[in-house]
Every structure is written in structure tokens, then in C-alpha cells.
Design an enzyme around this catalytic site. Structure first.
Site, PDB file in Angstrom:
ATOM      1  N   ARG A  19       8.980  23.009  22.319  1.00 34.48           N
ATOM      2  CA  ARG A  19      10.206  23.036  21.478  1.00 34.48           C
ATOM      3  C   ARG A  19      11.347  22.145  21.935  1.00 34.48           C
ATOM      4  NH1 ARG A  19       7.094  25.187  17.733  1.00 34.48           N
ATOM      5  NH2 ARG A  19       6.810  27.446  17.840  1.00 34.48           N
TER       6      ARG A  19
ATOM      7  N   ASN B 128       5.457  18.612  17.302  1.00 38.50           N
ATOM      8  CA  ASN B 128       6.334  19.061  16.201  1.00 38.50           C
ATOM      9  C   ASN B 128       7.680  19.573  16.710  1.00 38.50           C
ATOM     10  OD1 ASN B 128       4.900  21.242  17.313  1.00 38.50           O
ATOM     11  ND2 ASN B 128       5.037  22.459  15.455  1.00 38.50           N
TER      12      ASN B 128
ATOM     13  N   HIS C  33      -4.960  19.947  13.303  1.00 35.37           N
ATOM     14  CA  HIS C  33      -4.716  21.267  12.704  1.00 35.37           C
ATOM     15  C   HIS C  33      -5.354  21.212  11.321  1.00 35.37           C
ATOM     16  CE1 HIS C  33      -2.026  24.880  11.868  1.00 35.37           C
ATOM     17  NE2 HIS C  33      -2.640  24.640  10.723  1.00 35.37           N
TER      18      HIS C  33
ATOM     19  N   ASP D 220      -2.334  27.719  22.080  1.00 36.87           N
ATOM     20  CA  ASP D 220      -1.389  27.505  20.982  1.00 36.87           C
ATOM     21  C   ASP D 220      -0.102  28.294  21.217  1.00 36.87           C
ATOM     22  OD1 ASP D 220      -0.164  26.574  18.735  1.00 36.87           O
ATOM     23  OD2 ASP D 220      -1.425  27.661  17.308  1.00 36.87           O
TER      24      ASP D 220
END
Ligand code: DOR
Length: 446
Positions: free
Chosen positions: A66, A96, A181, A305
Site C-alpha cells: 500500500r 496497485n 489476476h 495475497d
């Protein structure tokens, strides 16, 4: 002449390529220098690990940390502490973030932030977009890059490559294995209204089996057309295991501890949106299919994950609640508990968490407990029972889907390049994390 080491880890049960047996591991200059009977050798420090198992360092090749952009959920420093507290010596981090890791400056910035700030070693995925295919061939070769990641279905963040033409363009432009993914974005859009407000039990109804199966079939066709290797992340269906078994020449497979441990509908009834992730936790039939795939050798890697969100965010009514759950700290204890319950051998655990990453991603001097390799060790007590609790979790998000579960098998020491990053739940020293090196992209003169 007697040998001299910096450290000897003495008297443990070593589990590596050679099988399982008692022995000592001698470390010098951060590398494994000898394995065997080192009782006559001298060392700066001799650490008694009798009664414990000494495994090659566990790699978690799928975590979301993050940073930058969502540090209220997680950051590189806390994520690194969580990793080593859980027995993980190195992680691959997902792209991401905000900004996404989809160009060279963003990648270099992550490497800069992580170096000597993470307790474990690290690498970062480069994120594919519909616009950056032409730079990915260079980006995947940058220092600290473990390869390219494609989101074919949308999840957290805005990285998305939904259509065949753009996926093909990404595959054409890269040479390393691409991690994917695999959920079909078009089917997700068609079925969006099946996600009932306030009812997380509809999560695996909306994002159904067919969403995953259809996407994996498309992906395999495209990879074959382009002659490229793929790594299918967090596989969730029994059907995909069969499909992937027929494509092992080009495809490697990841399963997660949570898909192997939890099942619908119980997990949603008991935990609500804490159990919400993408692709979803499915029913016990699919969970059994994943175990069959694991037993058959179709699964190459266990990745957690680790996808932290705060409990406040998770408390929003489904489907506003974000998908994802922390996992880097619980991968080892959850899987060791499965070993103790007879679902896999300790040798297979090592195959999935060290040898698998070494083989799939071409790690340079990591992922094996062998002379000349980095002295990354996960030292575990297979007899220790302990309750997993939210209060143990070092992630900024500070919770785990396994809160309240008592497991047997626990990490006691995490050794990163010869240094104790974690010992008996303490983090004794400064963070010295460095980028992982890969055999396909070693710089000239390395
Ligand atoms: O549940 C998920 N959460 N799946 C993903 O693919 C992304 C992740 C996240 O970043 O939150």
C-alpha cells in the site's frame, strides 16, 4: 584446518533438497558456507536450534503493502515487520498502489523506500496498463523488479487490462513470466447487480466460478499464441486446476492459505466482510479441488495475497467494503498447521514456499538451503501450539481472518542473510532489507 563461521545454527532438523535430517548450518558473510556436522568448527556465535526445524527462508510472492498512497492500511516498514514475525524472509509486492508501479520512476521510488526500511528482502511487480505495454520489456528488467503483473479483472485500485488485444500486447513485449489476476472483467460487469447490498454471501455469486474459468482459458490461449510463460495467481476453482494441469508447459500456479483453509458459506456467516476477497473464497468442493491440485504438484507456490484494509473500511455495507485480507504474518503458521494435520508434508511446504519461487521466478542465490545461497532461514517449532490473535498482527490494519484459531507449528526465528530479523517474537535489529536479484536480469558485472 578447522573452519570459522560468523554463526552456526546448531543441531536443528534441516529440511532441504537433500531430505530431512539433523545437522548444523554455518553462515559466513551472509551466505550459507557449510551444512553438516560443524561441531568442531569455530564461530562468532553458536545458536542452539535443537528440537527445531530449519527450513530455507519462506518467500511470500504476493503481498500488497500500500505504500505509496494508502499508508493508513499498510506501509513497507510495518509490512516487513509482519513478514519476519511470521517467518517470511522475502516478499514480492504488488503494483496497485497510488501511483501504481507502472513506470520506472515509480518502481525506483519503491526500491528506495524499502531499502534498509524493510526487515525482509523484497521485489516489486511492474503493473501492466492498457497504455504501457511498450515500456514493460525494460521495466521488468529494472533492479528490484520480479516481473509484470496483469489485473484482467478489476479489484482494488485502477490497474486493469481487460481485453485480449491489450493482454496480447503486454505478453508480446515482455520476456519474463507474467503474473495474472484471472477474473473476466466483462462477466464481472454483466453480473454486478448480483452483489446484494449488505449481503457478503453474494460475493462468490457475483464473482462466480465461470468468471475465473473463462478468464484463465482466455489467458492460456493468449499466452500460447505469444509463446509466453504465465503465473496464475490465487487460483480458486477445482475446474481451473484441471485446466492448468493440461498447460503446465507454460503455466505456473499459486494457491493461498485462506482459499485452502476457509470455505463458503461458513466463512461469510462467521466473519462477514473480513472474508471478502478477490477472487472469492468458494465452497468446500472447490477447496477440496485446490488441495487435490496441491497434492498432484499442479500448484507451484503458496502466496498469501496479503491485502490489508482497515476494519473501519471493512465495516461498510457490502459491496462498498473493500476486498482483501492480511496474510503475510499467518502464511507459515496456517500452513504448518496443515502439515501437522496431515494435508501436506513439510518437504512439500518447503517446495511451495522456497523451491517454487526459486524455480518459477529464477531467484539468484535465494530459495534453497544450500552452500553459496543467501543465509535466509525460517526456523520453526513444529510442536508449538499457539492461538493466532489480532493483537499479534503487525500490519497497520491490525487484524487477521484467523483471529481465535489455535494452530500447531510456529515460526521461532527468521534469518535474513545471516542476521536475526526475528527471534522468539522479537525484532532485535535495524531493518536491512535489500532488493532480490533474479538470474534473468542480472546486471553486467554483477
Ligand atoms: O481481494 C483482493 N484484494 N484481491 C486483489 O486482487 C487485490 C487485493 C487488494 O489490493 O486489496
Amino acid at each position: 584446518m578447522s573452519q570459522t563461521f560468523d554463526t552456526i545454527f546448531a543441531g536443528g532438523t534441516i529440511v532441504n533438497h537433500d531430505g530431512t535430517g539433523l545437522g548444523d548450518v554455518g553462515v559466513k558473510d551472509g551466505r550459507i558456507a557449510a551444512i553438516g556436522d560443524l561441531s568442531q568448527a569455530s564461530a562468532g556465535e553458536r545458536v542452539d536450534v535443537s528440537g527445531l526445524h530449519v527450513l530455507p527462508g519462506v518467500l511470500d510472492t504476493q503481498v500488497h503493502l500500500r505504500e505509496p498512497g494508502a499508508e493508513h492500511k499498510e506501509n513497507l516498514e510495518a509490512g516487513g515487520r509482519a513478514a519476519v514475525l511470521g517467518g517470511v524472509t522475502a516478499v514480492f509486492e504488488m503494483p496497485n498502489t497510488k501511483p501504481p508501479t507502472s513506470d520506472a520512476p515509480a518502481l525506483a521510488e519503491k526500491v528506495r523506500r524499502a531499502s534498509n526500511r524493510m526487515q525482509c528482502d523484497f521485489a516489486f511487480y511492474a503493473g501492466a496498463t492498457t497504455e504501457n505495454a511498450d515500456i514493460l520489456g525494460d521495466l521488468e528488467r529494472e533492479t528490484g523488479c520480479c516481473g509484470v503483473k496483469i489485473f484482467m479483472g478489476s479489484s482494488t485500485g485502477n490497474l486493469l487490462v481487460p481485453d485480449d488485444d491489450h493482454v496480447r500486447a503486454v505478453l508480446r513485449n515482455v520476456s519474463r513470466r507474467v503474473a495474472v489476476h484471472s477474473e473476466d472483467e466483462y462477466r464481472l460487469r454483466e453480473r454486478r447487480e448480483l452483489a446484494e447490498t449488505g449481503n457478503v454471501l453474494t460475493h462468490p455469486v457475483w464473482r462466480d466460478e465461470e468468471t475465473a474459468i473463462r478468464c484463465t482459458n482466455r489467458l492460456l490461449r493468449l499466452a500460447r499464441e505469444e509463446g509466453k510463460r504465465i503465473h496464475v495467481l490465487h487460483v480458486t476453482t477445482a475446474d481451473e486446476m484441471d485446466i492448468l494441469a493440461a498447460n503446465k508447459d507454460i503455466a505456473t500456479v499459486e494457491a493461498t492459505p485462506q482459499h485452502l483453509t476457509l470455505a463458503a458459506p461458513d466463512c461469510y456467516e462467521e466473519m462477514g466482510t473480513r472474508a471478502q476477497m478477490n477472487p472469492p473464497i468458494r465452497d468446500a468442493r472447490h477447496r477440496a479441488g485446490l488441495w487435490r491440485g496441491l497434492a498432484a504438484g499442479i500448484v507451484d507456490i503458496i502466496g498469501s495475497d496479503h491485502a490489508p484494509h482497515t476494519l473501519e473500511e471493512k465495516a461498510q455495507a457490502y459491496p462498498k467494503s473493500p476486498s482483501g485480507m492480511p496474510g503475510v504474518q499467518t502464511l507459515v503458521p496456517i500452513m504448518l498447521n496443515h502439515v501437522n494435520e496431515g494435508r501436506l508434508s513439510l518437504a512439500r511446504f518447503v517446495d511451495l514456499t522456497s523451491h517454487g519461487p526459486n524455480r518459477v521466478f529464477g531467484l539468484s542465490a535465494k530459495g534453497r538451503l544450500a552452500v553459496g545461497y543467501d543465509a535466509d532461514l525460517t526456523i520453526v517449532d513444529m510442536k508449538k501450539s499457539r492461538k493466532i490473535e489480532d493483537s499479534w498482527i503487525a500490519s497497520v490494519s491490525a487484524w487477521t481472518p484467523f483471529d481465535g484459531m489455535t494452530v500447531t507449528g510456529w515460526p521461532v526465528g527468521t534469518i535474513v542473510r545471516g542476521r536475526r530479523a526475528m527471534w522468539e517474537d522479537e525484532i532485535p535489529g535495524a531493518a536491512e532489507g535489500q532488493p532480490i536479484r533474479f538470474v534473468d536480469t542480472l546486471p553486467r558485472g554483477a
